[in-house]
Write a protein that holds these residues in place. Sequence first.
Motif, PDB file in Angstrom:
ATOM      1  N   GLU A 170      62.068   7.125  22.052  1.00  0.00           N
ATOM      2  CA  GLU A 170      60.741   6.525  22.171  1.00  0.00           C
ATOM      3  C   GLU A 170      59.790   7.543  22.778  1.00  0.00           C
ATOM      4  OE1 GLU A 170      59.381   3.316  25.154  1.00  0.00           O
ATOM      5  OE2 GLU A 170      60.200   2.219  23.432  1.00  0.00           O
ATOM      6  N   TYR A 171      58.562   7.538  22.306  1.00  0.00           N
ATOM      7  CA  TYR A 171      57.563   8.426  22.877  1.00  0.00           C
ATOM      8  C   TYR A 171      56.215   7.720  22.942  1.00  0.00           C
ATOM      9  CZ  TYR A 171      55.698   9.306  18.188  1.00  0.00           C
ATOM     10  OH  TYR A 171      55.133   9.164  16.956  1.00  0.00           O
ATOM     11  N   LEU A 172      55.311   8.292  23.738  1.00  0.00           N
ATOM     12  CA  LEU A 172      53.963   7.750  23.864  1.00  0.00           C
ATOM     13  C   LEU A 172      53.098   8.330  22.754  1.00  0.00           C
ATOM     14  CD1 LEU A 172      53.498   7.969  27.719  1.00  0.00           C
ATOM     15  CD2 LEU A 172      53.840   5.919  26.352  1.00  0.00           C
ATOM     16  N   ALA A 173      52.391   7.464  22.041  1.00  0.00           N
ATOM     17  CA  ALA A 173      51.633   7.910  20.875  1.00  0.00           C
ATOM     18  C   ALA A 173      50.141   7.619  20.970  1.00  0.00           C
ATOM     19  CB  ALA A 173      52.212   7.242  19.629  1.00  0.00           C
ATOM     20  N   GLY A 174      49.621   7.302  22.110  1.00  0.00           N
ATOM     21  CA  GLY A 174      48.221   6.924  22.225  1.00  0.00           C
ATOM     22  C   GLY A 174      47.275   8.064  22.521  1.00  0.00           C
ATOM     23  N   ARG A 175      47.662   9.280  22.173  1.00  0.00           N
ATOM     24  CA  ARG A 175      46.844  10.444  22.493  1.00  0.00           C
ATOM     25  C   ARG A 175      45.725  10.608  21.461  1.00  0.00           C
ATOM     26  NH1 ARG A 175      46.127  15.489  21.214  1.00  0.00           N
ATOM     27  NH2 ARG A 175      47.776  15.530  19.674  1.00  0.00           N
ATOM     28  N   THR A 176      44.694   9.809  21.635  1.00  0.00           N
ATOM     29  CA  THR A 176      43.515   9.900  20.777  1.00  0.00           C
ATOM     30  C   THR A 176      42.277   9.969  21.667  1.00  0.00           C
ATOM     31  OG1 THR A 176      43.162   7.510  20.656  1.00  0.00           O
ATOM     32  CG2 THR A 176      44.626   8.495  18.981  1.00  0.00           C
ATOM     33  N   GLN A 177      41.216  10.539  21.148  1.00  0.00           N
ATOM     34  CA  GLN A 177      39.984  10.632  21.929  1.00  0.00           C
ATOM     35  C   GLN A 177      39.450   9.240  22.276  1.00  0.00           C
ATOM     36  OE1 GLN A 177      37.150  13.702  20.744  1.00  0.00           O
ATOM     37  NE2 GLN A 177      38.771  14.653  19.533  1.00  0.00           N
ATOM     38  N   ALA A 178      39.610   8.300  21.360  1.00  0.00           N
ATOM     39  CA  ALA A 178      39.127   6.938  21.606  1.00  0.00           C
ATOM     40  C   ALA A 178      39.904   6.247  22.731  1.00  0.00           C
ATOM     41  CB  ALA A 178      39.223   6.111  20.332  1.00  0.00           C
ATOM     42  N   ASN A 179      41.118   6.696  23.009  1.00  0.00           N
ATOM     43  CA  ASN A 179      41.968   6.080  24.024  1.00  0.00           C
ATOM     44  C   ASN A 179      41.895   6.800  25.381  1.00  0.00           C
ATOM     45  OD1 ASN A 179      43.859   4.182  24.992  1.00  0.00           O
ATOM     46  ND2 ASN A 179      45.582   5.495  24.433  1.00  0.00           N
ATOM     47  N   VAL A 180      41.090   7.851  25.495  1.00  0.00           N
ATOM     48  CA  VAL A 180      40.997   8.604  26.754  1.00  0.00           C
ATOM     49  C   VAL A 180      40.312   7.765  27.821  1.00  0.00           C
ATOM     50  CG1 VAL A 180      39.900  10.590  27.886  1.00  0.00           C
ATOM     51  CG2 VAL A 180      41.114  10.894  25.727  1.00  0.00           C
ATOM     52  N   LEU A 181      40.951   7.686  28.978  1.00  0.00           N
ATOM     53  CA  LEU A 181      40.389   6.990  30.132  1.00  0.00           C
ATOM     54  C   LEU A 181      39.593   7.964  30.997  1.00  0.00           C
ATOM     55  CD1 LEU A 181      40.216   4.461  31.966  1.00  0.00           C
ATOM     56  CD2 LEU A 181      42.335   5.254  33.038  1.00  0.00           C
ATOM     57  N   ALA A 182      40.201   9.108  31.329  1.00  0.00           N
ATOM     58  CA  ALA A 182      39.556  10.065  32.225  1.00  0.00           C
ATOM     59  C   ALA A 182      40.091  11.474  31.991  1.00  0.00           C
ATOM     60  CB  ALA A 182      39.786   9.660  33.675  1.00  0.00           C
ATOM     61  N   VAL A 183      39.269  12.449  32.359  1.00  0.00           N
ATOM     62  CA  VAL A 183      39.617  13.862  32.242  1.00  0.00           C
ATOM     63  C   VAL A 183      39.249  14.524  33.571  1.00  0.00           C
ATOM     64  CG1 VAL A 183      39.290  15.965  30.864  1.00  0.00           C
ATOM     65  CG2 VAL A 183      38.955  13.732  29.806  1.00  0.00           C
ATOM     66  N   LYS A 184      40.028  15.542  33.983  1.00  0.00           N
ATOM     67  CA  LYS A 184      39.743  16.177  35.271  1.00  0.00           C
ATOM     68  C   LYS A 184      39.656  17.702  35.184  1.00  0.00           C
ATOM     69  CE  LYS A 184      40.621  15.904  40.134  1.00  0.00           C
ATOM     70  NZ  LYS A 184      41.400  15.451  41.218  1.00  0.00           N
ATOM     71  N   SER A 185      39.462  18.225  33.978  1.00  0.00           N
ATOM     72  CA  SER A 185      39.279  19.671  33.842  1.00  0.00           C
ATOM     73  C   SER A 185      38.609  19.979  32.516  1.00  0.00           C
ATOM     74  CB  SER A 185      40.621  20.405  33.939  1.00  0.00           C
ATOM     75  OG  SER A 185      41.449  20.061  32.847  1.00  0.00           O
ATOM     76  N   LEU A 186      38.182  21.220  32.414  1.00  0.00           N
ATOM     77  CA  LEU A 186      37.629  21.747  31.180  1.00  0.00           C
ATOM     78  C   LEU A 186      38.477  22.951  30.825  1.00  0.00           C
ATOM     79  CD1 LEU A 186      35.153  21.237  29.311  1.00  0.00           C
ATOM     80  CD2 LEU A 186      33.991  23.034  30.582  1.00  0.00           C
ATOM     81  N   TRP A 187      38.719  23.182  29.573  1.00  0.00           N
ATOM     82  CA  TRP A 187      39.628  24.242  29.175  1.00  0.00           C
ATOM     83  C   TRP A 187      39.083  25.010  27.987  1.00  0.00           C
ATOM     84  CZ3 TRP A 187      40.638  19.074  29.321  1.00  0.00           C
ATOM     85  CH2 TRP A 187      40.552  18.397  28.108  1.00  0.00           C
ATOM     86  N   MET A 188      39.677  26.174  27.789  1.00  0.00           N
ATOM     87  CA  MET A 188      39.422  26.982  26.601  1.00  0.00           C
ATOM     88  C   MET A 188      40.760  27.538  26.138  1.00  0.00           C
ATOM     89  SD  MET A 188      35.721  28.897  27.469  1.00  0.00           S
ATOM     90  CE  MET A 188      36.423  30.472  27.514  1.00  0.00           C
ATOM     91  N   ASP A 189      40.894  27.719  24.835  1.00  0.00           N
ATOM     92  CA  ASP A 189      42.091  28.283  24.222  1.00  0.00           C
ATOM     93  C   ASP A 189      41.642  29.496  23.425  1.00  0.00           C
ATOM     94  OD1 ASP A 189      44.399  28.889  22.799  1.00  0.00           O
ATOM     95  OD2 ASP A 189      44.564  26.953  21.819  1.00  0.00           O
ATOM     96  N   LEU A 190      42.089  30.664  23.826  1.00  0.00           N
ATOM     97  CA  LEU A 190      41.737  31.897  23.127  1.00  0.00           C
ATOM     98  C   LEU A 190      42.973  32.410  22.403  1.00  0.00           C
ATOM     99  CD1 LEU A 190      39.907  31.648  25.833  1.00  0.00           C
ATOM    100  CD2 LEU A 190      39.217  33.944  25.230  1.00  0.00           C
ATOM    101  N   ASP A 191      42.882  32.476  21.090  1.00  0.00           N
ATOM    102  CA  ASP A 191      44.003  32.943  20.282  1.00  0.00           C
ATOM    103  C   ASP A 191      44.056  34.469  20.291  1.00  0.00           C
ATOM    104  OD1 ASP A 191      44.871  30.388  19.530  1.00  0.00           O
ATOM    105  OD2 ASP A 191      43.439  30.313  17.882  1.00  0.00           O
ATOM    106  N   VAL A 192      45.247  34.984  20.049  1.00  0.00           N
ATOM    107  CA  VAL A 192      45.474  36.428  20.030  1.00  0.00           C
ATOM    108  C   VAL A 192      46.315  36.765  18.809  1.00  0.00           C
ATOM    109  CG1 VAL A 192      46.630  38.331  21.243  1.00  0.00           C
ATOM    110  CG2 VAL A 192      45.311  36.651  22.538  1.00  0.00           C
TER     111      VAL A 192
END
Length: 183
Positions: free
Chosen positions: A38-60
């Motif tokens: 079993e796994y948690l599958a509710g990872r959608t933007q519409a289901n987000v309650l709160a966020v506590k950081s800002l991030w960036m992903d730089l590919d190499v």
Amino acid sequence: MLRDLDLKYATDNIYFATASYEKLIHKTVSSKTGESFEYLAGRTQANVLAVKSLWMDLDVGKPGAYETQKEAAREIGRYAKAVGLPLPIIVNSGYGIHCYWVFTDEISAAAWEDIARYQRAAWRHLGIKVDPACDADCARILRAPGTRNKRPGKEPKTVKVVFGEINALPAQTPWPGARLIAE
């Protein structure tokens, strides 16, 4: 604990969610060996309650990305200096760089989107090569430090924090980079 999970699931990558969610949605699937889990599958933007950081992903090492992690890290420093932010927590994701600016308080998905929009405009203005899908997704999952980035046909690479202290920032709008766009 993460190292144990990484070893237990030798061919799978381990990620963490960058948000908390309103509803826990459970799904059950069967593995190739027939084992159910079993796994948690509710990872959608519409289901987000709160966020506590800002991030960036730089590919190499990809077309349109940085040639080396050192070059990507240098550009993170240039971005932080230009917008007046402290250096972020920098994570070697195995093949690229993730960086995080931690907020003092949790914020809503809508507030996060406002801040991310300013950040996106600032890095575009500066020519920073960021994965454009990553910082537009408040429900993002990213690689967990202490695990390995396991790409098919390649040697696994360790994901690790390479720089940073938690210098929590107030989640403010406009984000400091907004002044660049106005100039």
